[in-house]
Design a protein around this motif. Structure first.
Motif, short mmCIF file in Angstrom:
data_model
loop_
_atom_site.label_atom_id
_atom_site.label_comp_id
_atom_site.label_asym_id
_atom_site.label_seq_id
_atom_site.Cartn_x
_atom_site.Cartn_y
_atom_site.Cartn_z
N ARG A 139 13.67 51.00 5.11
CA ARG A 139 12.31 50.73 4.62
C ARG A 139 11.43 50.15 5.72
N LEU A 140 12.00 49.31 6.58
CA LEU A 140 11.21 48.69 7.64
C LEU A 140 10.97 49.63 8.81
N PHE A 141 11.95 50.49 9.10
CA PHE A 141 11.88 51.39 10.25
C PHE A 141 12.23 52.81 9.81
N PRO A 142 11.39 53.43 8.96
CA PRO A 142 11.76 54.73 8.39
C PRO A 142 11.92 55.85 9.43
N ARG A 146 25.09 47.94 2.32
CA ARG A 146 24.01 48.77 1.77
C ARG A 146 22.69 48.02 1.78
N ARG A 147 22.71 46.72 1.47
CA ARG A 147 21.47 45.95 1.44
C ARG A 147 20.80 45.90 2.81
N CYS A 148 21.60 45.95 3.87
CA CYS A 148 21.05 45.94 5.23
C CYS A 148 20.55 47.33 5.63
N ARG A 149 21.34 48.33 5.34
CA ARG A 149 20.92 49.70 5.68
C ARG A 149 19.65 50.09 4.94
N ASP A 150 19.56 49.70 3.65
CA ASP A 150 18.37 50.02 2.87
C ASP A 150 17.15 49.25 3.36
N LEU A 198 19.90 46.24 -2.95
CA LEU A 198 18.69 45.42 -2.89
C LEU A 198 18.15 45.20 -4.29
N ALA A 199 17.49 44.07 -4.50
CA ALA A 199 16.72 43.86 -5.72
C ALA A 199 15.48 44.75 -5.63
N ALA A 200 14.79 44.89 -6.74
CA ALA A 200 13.55 45.67 -6.72
C ALA A 200 12.62 45.08 -5.67
N LEU A 201 12.05 45.93 -4.85
CA LEU A 201 11.23 45.49 -3.74
C LEU A 201 9.86 46.13 -3.84
#
Length: 193
Positions: free
Chosen positions: A69-72, A61-65, A31-34
């Motif tokens: 973050r959305l559903f910790p 990885r971009r999906c898992r990350d 992911l880019a910085a979020l």
């Protein structure tokens, strides 16, 4: 296969990826910085729809990350059938270097495969069983790619390549419901989170 009850699916495209301006289909880029404030707004927007019964992601990885973050609190599962389209030789290329295919009917565009890659029609065929396997209590949150979302829209519309007409922004929500009798309802497309 006849589904016993409707299943609502929240199709969430991953947050912006750090792909260096290059095409990232199967390349596993981060992911880019979020900004944490963006994540908080996205979580609040999703909470307005309730809580998902399950969270499923592409192995990228971009999906898992994004999912973490959305559903910790959720224990997300991965499904390799939810990967982005395989762009073959075009993966990692500067978009400006990809040949212009010219105007093509949507079915012809859906059937075109990049050198060494898969066509959009092949992506739809790969994704369809993954979505069908989600039938059951919902809603189900699926964190995946623009191609995955477009594949689901194609299935819902029932016309080859129809999903290619939709924009799917990073960190957006598309809501579809699988209904008994292999029919679909589209609730919303490309809602910004």
């Amino acid at each position: 296969m006849q589904r016993p009850e409707p299943t609502e699916i929240w199709l969430i495209r991953h947050a912006p990826a750090d792909a260096g301006g290059r095409l990232a289909g199967r390349r596993d880029v981060p992911l880019a910085a979020l900004d944490p404030a963006v994540v908080a707004r996205a979580r609040a927007a999703l909470a307005a729809f309730g809580s998902p019964a399950r969270v499923v992601t592409s192995p990228a990885r971009r999906c898992r990350d994004t999912a973490s973050r959305l559903f910790p609190e959720a224990a997300a599962t991965t499904d390799p059938r939810l990967w982005e389209q395989d762009f073959g030789a075009w993966d990692g290329a500067d978009p400006a270097s990809i040949p212009d295919l010219g105007p093509l009917p949507s079915a012809a565009l859906a059937d075109h495969a990049p050198p060494g890659g898969e066509s959009f029609s092949q992506l739809v065929a790969r994704t369809a069983p993954a979505l069908a396997d989600l039938a059951g209590p919902g809603p189900v949150a699926v964190v995946a790619h623009a191609g995955t979302v477009r594949a689901a829209l194609t299935l819902a519309l029932g016309t080859e390549g129809a999903g290619l007409a939709f924009s799917v922004a990073p960190l957006s929500l598309t809501r579809v419901t699988m209904l008994p009798g292999d029919t679909w309802a589209i609730g919303a497309v490309n809602l910004p989170l």
